[in-house]
Design an enzyme around this catalytic site. Sequence first.
Site, PDB file in Angstrom:
ATOM      1  N   ARG A 142      -4.034  10.243  20.617  1.00 12.50           N
ATOM      2  CA  ARG A 142      -5.445  10.622  20.696  1.00 12.50           C
ATOM      3  C   ARG A 142      -6.213  10.190  19.449  1.00 12.50           C
ATOM      4  NH1 ARG A 142      -8.433  15.761  20.014  1.00 12.50           N
ATOM      5  NH2 ARG A 142     -10.072  15.889  21.617  1.00 12.50           N
ATOM      6  N   HIS A 189      -9.587   7.991  19.575  1.00 16.29           N
ATOM      7  CA  HIS A 189     -10.846   8.492  19.016  1.00 16.29           C
ATOM      8  C   HIS A 189     -11.318   7.658  17.833  1.00 16.29           C
ATOM      9  CE1 HIS A 189     -11.161  12.790  20.838  1.00 16.29           C
ATOM     10  NE2 HIS A 189     -10.676  11.909  21.717  1.00 16.29           N
ATOM     11  N   ASN A 211     -13.698  16.113  18.110  1.00 16.39           N
ATOM     12  CA  ASN A 211     -12.592  16.226  17.149  1.00 16.39           C
ATOM     13  C   ASN A 211     -12.442  17.602  16.512  1.00 16.39           C
ATOM     14  OD1 ASN A 211     -11.852  13.478  17.402  1.00 16.39           O
ATOM     15  ND2 ASN A 211     -13.473  12.878  15.991  1.00 16.39           N
ATOM     16  N   HIS A 261      -2.628  11.177  29.367  1.00 16.07           N
ATOM     17  CA  HIS A 261      -2.665  12.629  29.586  1.00 16.07           C
ATOM     18  C   HIS A 261      -1.429  13.122  30.335  1.00 16.07           C
ATOM     19  CE1 HIS A 261      -7.289  13.198  28.942  1.00 16.07           C
ATOM     20  NE2 HIS A 261      -6.636  12.837  27.848  1.00 16.07           N
TER      21      HIS A 261
END
Length: 331
Positions: free
Chosen positions: A66, A70, A98, A197
Site C-alpha cells: 500500500r 500511495h 494515509n 486486496h
Amino acid sequence: MARLSSFLLVLSLLCFLPLCLCDKSYGGKLFPGFYAHSCPQAGEIVRSVVAKAVARETRMAASLLRLHFHDCFVQGCDGSLLLDSSGRIVSEKSSNPNSKSARGFDVVDQIKAQLEKECPGTVSCADVLTLAARDSSVLTGGPSWVVPLGRRDSRSASLSGSNNNIPAPNNTFQTILSKFNRQGLDVTDLVALSGSHTIGFSRCTSFRQRLYNQSGNGSPDMTLEQSFAANLRQRCPRSGGDQILSVLDKVSAATFDNSYFKNLIENMGLLNSDQVLFSSNEKSRELVKKYAEDQGEFFEQFAESMIKMGNISPLTGSSGEIRKNCRKINS
C-alpha cells in the site's frame, strides 16, 4: 593501420559501456541492473528485512504494498510519502488516505539503515518501496517480477495530491478509473492492482457507509451479500470503532491468491471500491471473472501492472536526490 587502431578503440569503448551504465541513469530510464556494481547486495538487504517484518506480522506485507501504491499516485514513485513534516514540507502522511492507516515506515527505516551501512548514499528510498512491494507479494504467495530500478527521491511532498489523487473506498467506479487513467493506468491495471486486496485489512471507517447509509438515505448497500453484511455490522457499529479492522479477503487474508475476485462475484467485497469492479462496469466485470477462474492469469497481469505503476514519473539522472534518511531531505 590508423583506421584499424581507431576501430579497435571504439570497439573497446563499446564493450566497456554497459559496465559504465549499470550505476547511472540509462537515458532517464529505469532498469534492473542499476545497482549491480554500486550496491550488489541491495536486493538481498531489502528482502531480508521485509521477510523478518512479515514473519513477525503477516499484515505488514499488505501495508508495504500500500505504501508503494500511495507513493506512486502522488508526484510519481519518488518516495514523497515517506517524508515527515518539516520547515517547508507538509507530510503526505497526514492526508485522508494515509492518516491513521498508512504503516510500515519503521520497516522502511530499517531497510534504509542497513543500506546506508552497506553502500552509503546509493539506494533511493523510492527504490526501497518498489523492492519491498515486490518482496511482500512473494512472501505471501503472490507473483514475483523483475523490478526496474534507478529512481531518485523527491525533495518535496504534496498533501493536496495525496488527498485528491488516491482513490477513496467510497468512490464510484468512474471516479476510481479516472484517477487511474490520470496516472497512465487503464481498467486492466485497475482490476489487477485491486487484487492486492487479497491480503490485509481495512478499518471500519472505510466501509461503514456500505453497512448503514450507502446512498445517504439510511439504507445499506444492496449489492452487499446479506449474511456478510450482518457479520460486518457485528464488528463495525453505526458510530464509533473507526479503527476496528476487518479482513479484505474473507477467505484467505494472509495469502496472496485470487480469492478476492471470487468474493466479488459473490457480492462479498469489503470496500465499495472493491465491489464496483464487479457491479458497475462490464469490462471490469469480465476481468474479475477471468482472474477468479485463472489465478495464473491474475498473477501475470498483477506483475505487469505493478511494473507499469512503478514507472509513473520517476525522478532519474540528476533530478531529486538519494536521501540518507527516508523521513527527511538531505540538508
